[in-house]
Write a protein that holds these residues in place. Structure first.
Motif, PDB file in Angstrom:
ATOM      1  N   THR A  86     -24.900   7.636 -12.008  1.00 37.09           N
ATOM      2  CA  THR A  86     -25.967   6.776 -12.536  1.00 37.09           C
ATOM      3  C   THR A  86     -26.814   7.523 -13.556  1.00 37.09           C
ATOM      4  OG1 THR A  86     -26.020   5.558 -10.454  1.00 37.09           O
ATOM      5  CG2 THR A  86     -27.942   5.343 -11.880  1.00 37.09           C
ATOM      6  N   ALA A  87     -27.122   8.768 -13.264  1.00 40.08           N
ATOM      7  CA  ALA A  87     -27.936   9.570 -14.183  1.00 40.08           C
ATOM      8  C   ALA A  87     -27.267   9.733 -15.537  1.00 40.08           C
ATOM      9  CB  ALA A  87     -28.213  10.941 -13.569  1.00 40.08           C
ATOM     10  N   LYS A  88     -25.932   9.689 -15.570  1.00 40.32           N
ATOM     11  CA  LYS A  88     -25.201   9.822 -16.830  1.00 40.32           C
ATOM     12  C   LYS A  88     -24.826   8.464 -17.427  1.00 40.32           C
ATOM     13  CE  LYS A  88     -22.242  12.983 -17.650  1.00 40.32           C
ATOM     14  NZ  LYS A  88     -22.743  13.981 -18.588  1.00 40.32           N
ATOM     15  N   GLY A  89     -25.250   7.380 -16.785  1.00 40.92           N
ATOM     16  CA  GLY A  89     -24.946   6.044 -17.293  1.00 40.92           C
ATOM     17  C   GLY A  89     -23.501   5.625 -17.051  1.00 40.92           C
ATOM     18  N   ILE A  90     -22.858   6.233 -16.073  1.00 42.57           N
ATOM     19  CA  ILE A  90     -21.463   5.901 -15.753  1.00 42.57           C
ATOM     20  C   ILE A  90     -21.446   4.776 -14.717  1.00 42.57           C
ATOM     21  CG2 ILE A  90     -19.298   6.770 -14.778  1.00 42.57           C
ATOM     22  CD1 ILE A  90     -20.245   9.612 -15.695  1.00 42.57           C
ATOM     23  N   ILE A  91     -20.744   3.717 -15.022  1.00 44.00           N
ATOM     24  CA  ILE A  91     -20.605   2.593 -14.099  1.00 44.00           C
ATOM     25  C   ILE A  91     -19.569   2.961 -13.051  1.00 44.00           C
ATOM     26  CG2 ILE A  91     -19.847   0.192 -13.878  1.00 44.00           C
ATOM     27  CD1 ILE A  91     -20.797  -0.181 -16.814  1.00 44.00           C
ATOM     28  N   VAL A  92     -19.907   2.713 -11.784  1.00 46.62           N
ATOM     29  CA  VAL A  92     -18.966   2.958 -10.680  1.00 46.62           C
ATOM     30  C   VAL A  92     -18.651   1.615 -10.045  1.00 46.62           C
ATOM     31  CG1 VAL A  92     -18.582   4.120  -8.478  1.00 46.62           C
ATOM     32  CG2 VAL A  92     -19.947   5.250 -10.270  1.00 46.62           C
ATOM     33  N   MET A  93     -17.360   1.307  -9.966  1.00 42.50           N
ATOM     34  CA  MET A  93     -16.946   0.038  -9.363  1.00 42.50           C
ATOM     35  C   MET A  93     -15.812   0.261  -8.383  1.00 42.50           C
ATOM     36  SD  MET A  93     -14.926  -1.670 -12.595  1.00 42.50           S
ATOM     37  CE  MET A  93     -16.315  -1.538 -13.697  1.00 42.50           C
ATOM     38  N   ASN A  94     -15.658  -0.694  -7.480  1.00 41.34           N
ATOM     39  CA  ASN A  94     -14.584  -0.613  -6.506  1.00 41.34           C
ATOM     40  C   ASN A  94     -13.819  -1.925  -6.477  1.00 41.34           C
ATOM     41  OD1 ASN A  94     -16.494  -2.223  -5.297  1.00 41.34           O
ATOM     42  ND2 ASN A  94     -16.506  -1.146  -3.357  1.00 41.34           N
ATOM     43  N   THR A  95     -12.849  -2.024  -5.587  1.00 45.73           N
ATOM     44  CA  THR A  95     -12.059  -3.251  -5.439  1.00 45.73           C
ATOM     45  C   THR A  95     -12.107  -3.670  -3.973  1.00 45.73           C
ATOM     46  OG1 THR A  95     -10.074  -1.897  -5.179  1.00 45.73           O
ATOM     47  CG2 THR A  95     -10.512  -2.755  -7.369  1.00 45.73           C
ATOM     48  N   PRO A  96     -13.238  -4.227  -3.539  1.00 54.83           N
ATOM     49  CA  PRO A  96     -13.420  -4.500  -2.124  1.00 54.83           C
ATOM     50  C   PRO A  96     -12.456  -5.519  -1.522  1.00 54.83           C
ATOM     51  CG  PRO A  96     -15.176  -5.498  -3.396  1.00 54.83           C
ATOM     52  CD  PRO A  96     -14.392  -4.640  -4.331  1.00 54.83           C
ATOM     53  N   PHE A  97     -11.868  -6.362  -2.354  1.00 49.18           N
ATOM     54  CA  PHE A  97     -10.968  -7.382  -1.822  1.00 49.18           C
ATOM     55  C   PHE A  97      -9.506  -7.077  -2.114  1.00 49.18           C
ATOM     56  CE2 PHE A  97     -15.021  -9.455  -2.919  1.00 49.18           C
ATOM     57  CZ  PHE A  97     -15.444  -9.729  -1.637  1.00 49.18           C
ATOM     58  N   GLY A  98      -9.241  -5.948  -2.748  1.00 47.21           N
ATOM     59  CA  GLY A  98      -7.892  -5.624  -3.192  1.00 47.21           C
ATOM     60  C   GLY A  98      -6.853  -5.588  -2.088  1.00 47.21           C
ATOM     61  N   ASN A  99      -7.180  -5.023  -0.942  1.00 47.54           N
ATOM     62  CA  ASN A  99      -6.210  -4.886   0.140  1.00 47.54           C
ATOM     63  C   ASN A  99      -6.576  -5.720   1.366  1.00 47.54           C
ATOM     64  OD1 ASN A  99      -4.638  -3.020  -1.272  1.00 47.54           O
ATOM     65  ND2 ASN A  99      -5.937  -1.339  -0.631  1.00 47.54           N
ATOM     66  N   SER A 100      -7.447  -6.694   1.200  1.00 45.98           N
ATOM     67  CA  SER A 100      -7.941  -7.452   2.354  1.00 45.98           C
ATOM     68  C   SER A 100      -6.837  -8.209   3.075  1.00 45.98           C
ATOM     69  CB  SER A 100      -9.025  -8.435   1.916  1.00 45.98           C
ATOM     70  OG  SER A 100     -10.121  -7.738   1.400  1.00 45.98           O
ATOM     71  N   ILE A 101      -6.026  -8.947   2.340  1.00 39.55           N
ATOM     72  CA  ILE A 101      -4.964  -9.724   2.975  1.00 39.55           C
ATOM     73  C   ILE A 101      -3.949  -8.790   3.613  1.00 39.55           C
ATOM     74  CG2 ILE A 101      -3.029 -11.298   2.544  1.00 39.55           C
ATOM     75  CD1 ILE A 101      -4.855 -12.746   0.531  1.00 39.55           C
ATOM     76  N   THR A 102      -3.571  -7.743   2.894  1.00 41.32           N
ATOM     77  CA  THR A 102      -2.616  -6.776   3.431  1.00 41.32           C
ATOM     78  C   THR A 102      -3.126  -6.165   4.725  1.00 41.32           C
ATOM     79  OG1 THR A 102      -1.798  -6.261   1.233  1.00 41.32           O
ATOM     80  CG2 THR A 102      -1.448  -4.593   2.913  1.00 41.32           C
ATOM     81  N   THR A 103      -4.399  -5.775   4.735  1.00 41.02           N
ATOM     82  CA  THR A 103      -4.985  -5.152   5.923  1.00 41.02           C
ATOM     83  C   THR A 103      -5.039  -6.138   7.088  1.00 41.02           C
ATOM     84  OG1 THR A 103      -6.295  -3.730   4.485  1.00 41.02           O
ATOM     85  CG2 THR A 103      -6.993  -3.885   6.781  1.00 41.02           C
ATOM     86  N   ALA A 104      -5.440  -7.385   6.808  1.00 41.65           N
ATOM     87  CA  ALA A 104      -5.508  -8.400   7.858  1.00 41.65           C
ATOM     88  C   ALA A 104      -4.120  -8.686   8.420  1.00 41.65           C
ATOM     89  CB  ALA A 104      -6.136  -9.682   7.308  1.00 41.65           C
ATOM     90  N   GLU A 105      -3.136  -8.799   7.544  1.00 38.49           N
ATOM     91  CA  GLU A 105      -1.766  -9.050   8.010  1.00 38.49           C
ATOM     92  C   GLU A 105      -1.247  -7.871   8.833  1.00 38.49           C
ATOM     93  OE1 GLU A 105       0.610 -10.082   4.627  1.00 38.49           O
ATOM     94  OE2 GLU A 105      -0.251 -12.100   4.493  1.00 38.49           O
ATOM     95  N   HIS A 106      -1.644  -6.667   8.442  1.00 35.04           N
ATOM     96  CA  HIS A 106      -1.231  -5.482   9.200  1.00 35.04           C
ATOM     97  C   HIS A 106      -1.833  -5.513  10.607  1.00 35.04           C
ATOM     98  CE1 HIS A 106       0.472  -1.520   9.630  1.00 35.04           C
ATOM     99  NE2 HIS A 106      -0.701  -1.003   9.954  1.00 35.04           N
ATOM    100  N   ALA A 107      -3.102  -5.928  10.698  1.00 36.62           N
ATOM    101  CA  ALA A 107      -3.749  -6.036  12.013  1.00 36.62           C
ATOM    102  C   ALA A 107      -3.025  -7.054  12.891  1.00 36.62           C
ATOM    103  CB  ALA A 107      -5.219  -6.431  11.844  1.00 36.62           C
ATOM    104  N   ILE A 108      -2.655  -8.195  12.317  1.00 41.66           N
ATOM    105  CA  ILE A 108      -1.918  -9.221  13.066  1.00 41.66           C
ATOM    106  C   ILE A 108      -0.555  -8.679  13.492  1.00 41.66           C
ATOM    107  CG2 ILE A 108      -0.745 -11.464  12.858  1.00 41.66           C
ATOM    108  CD1 ILE A 108      -3.699 -11.872  13.209  1.00 41.66           C
TER     109      ILE A 108
END
Length: 199
Positions: A86-108
């Motif tokens: 943040t101090a350098k003005g760099i944007i940090v982003m993630n992909t919170p939904f990227g593996n959601s279906i895969t993870t849920a299917e793995h749990a099932i």
């Protein structure tokens, strides 16, 4: 042309997505483990795409003279020093939904494997035994599934469980009872999950 460094293992499809959008890509999937080398070359890039192995520390970000964005292919960003970025003005982003279906299917999948005793039956068969009456398992139809955390992934698990004719109950201190109901389960206390979620 912007240049992106991918310093962790990502699929070839991810690399191609960048290229299809006119972004030059330097794909070095093992670089994230080498902090010194990363610090040495990070100043040559406009973007950094990472997973878990790369640690974007303040020391590394200090050398990132051109960096505008860090993209984490995953949910958390705990491997990025956010204040330094943040101090350098760099944007940090993630992909919170990227593996959601895969993870849920793995749990099932794991739930079904446990219910039908598949790991134990496989080990027995691999050992040359044929104990088909020993590993009967249980049917999940009509059973109650207890879910701890009814956020994105938990909600998908609850939805899939409904399709398997299960009843869902969920503990999540951040969800309203109406919200939990809308995603396929009743909101209950943690103790009730432990009691009601058992076979």
């Amino acid at each position: 042309m912007p240049t992106v460094l991918i310093s962790d293992a990502l699929s070839p499809a991810a690399v191609q997505i960048f290229k299809d959008r006119g972004v030059e890509v330097d794909f070095q999937p093992n670089l994230g483990k080498d902090k010194d080398k990363l610090a040495e070359i990070i100043g040559n890039y406009d973007g950094l795409a990472i997973r878990s192995a790369t640690k974007a520390t303040a020391k590394i970000l200090e050398k990132a003279t051109r960096l505008k964005v860090i993209g984490r292919a995953g949910i958390g960003v705990d491997n990025v020093e956010i204040p330094a970025a943040t101090a350098k003005g760099i944007i940090v982003m993630n992909t919170p939904f990227g593996n959601s279906i895969t993870t849920a299917e793995h749990a099932i999948t794991l739930m079904l494997a446990l219910a039908r005793e598949i790991p134990q039956a496989d080990a027995s068969t691999q050992a040359g035994k044929w104990e088909k009456n020993r590993f009967m398992g249980v049917e999940i139809t009509g059973k109650t599934l207890g879910i701890i955390g009814a956020g994105n992934i938990g909600s998908i698990v609850a939805d899939r469980a409904l399709g398997l004719r299960m009843k869902g109950i969920a503990f999540d201190p951040f969800r309203s009872p109406e919200s939990a109901k809308a995603t396929g389960g009743d909101k209950v206390g943690l103790g009730e999950v432990w009691r009601g979620g058992r076979w």
